[in-house]
Design an enzyme around this catalytic site. Sequence first.
Site: not given
Length: 398
Positions: A29, A61-63
């Site tokens: 990530r 950047a989503s959960s």
Amino acid sequence: MCDELADHLRDRGIFTSAQVERAFRTVPRHLFLPGVDLREAYAPTVVTTKYGADGSAISSASSPKLVAEMLQQLDIQPGHRVLEIGAGTGFNAALMAELAGPDGHVATIDIDDDLVQEARRSLRAAGYEQVEVICGDGADGHPAGGPYERIIVTAGAWDLASAWWQQLAEGGRMVVPLLLHDSGLTRSLAFDLDQPAQPDRMVSTSALVCGFVPMRGSTFHAARTLQLADDVVLHLNDHPSAAEQNLPQALQHPAHQVWTGIQIRDDQPVGHLDLWLVTTGSRFARMAAGAHARDRGLLTPALRWAGATLYDDTSLAYLALRPLDNRPPGLQTHELGVIAHGPEGVKLAAQTAKLLHQWDKQRPAQPVITAHLPGTPEEQLSPGYLIDRPGARLTVMW
């Protein structure tokens, strides 16, 4: 660090797919968040990556929790062709490339060229050069790469774009965080297209509570808000002049509380209560109360349903929770209640409490949401509460 994030999600029971868990343990990530501290990059939180001129978030950047849950809704299989609306950082596209495998193909589209260029760089750095990254309006999809077995939208969509219907393959699935109410009430829905038996409709039996920055471009839809106090805003579906004029004065009336005796546990899956209230035909809104309003006790709406509120032209009643034990947060049991303000507050609180007792008797779980092509006659619609949009006629049934 990939394993640390994956372990966090696994330990909380998020993974229901071994393939999705494996993808999280594989894709780094931090390579999709250049300039972000390594610890923050692998924290289980949202990371905002671009702001608009007004300071609002327009890309992030989503959960990781929500990313994993939506990928499990999507159910990508090896060899699938996948289209993503909303490239963002490119991290989600990389996860999908892992799931689709060498025989599949992932295309991702974003409206901002700078985001597209950054996503391409990150995907290349992480070894996913095969992912196709396109700059364009996501509402148009990418017909050149279709049809797709899977389509996923990673921005808040007010409607189902006709291009998405057209580019979804027979037997395909589309996962969309769809605004089911203009107040911002959003659910990630997994629609299945059953052609040729039902080419004019899609059905979802899976709904996840979620929140996303709204889609931009041709399908952008502005939310409607009403300022009640300095740090209190009501997000509502309609904006009638009577309510606009009178509701701010409602807060000058003392609070009227009704506690229902209904118990709600922190770990209890009751996330769709707000959507159920919408489908009763009540005038529904969501109240955002800032820290100042909460600290001085002006308004204390329950965070669990994002300030779910019912209102009329003069008064409002919102859902509230009060703890029944001293256990740590996340393990507590609360009592569900209603707090109302305004000249009709007593009446509105009683009506809302009655609805809550009706809900408690049923405790409906997942709604069945059916999307019909626009123009479908009333008599051919599936039964349920109707939400009419230009690109789809939606019915919600419990």
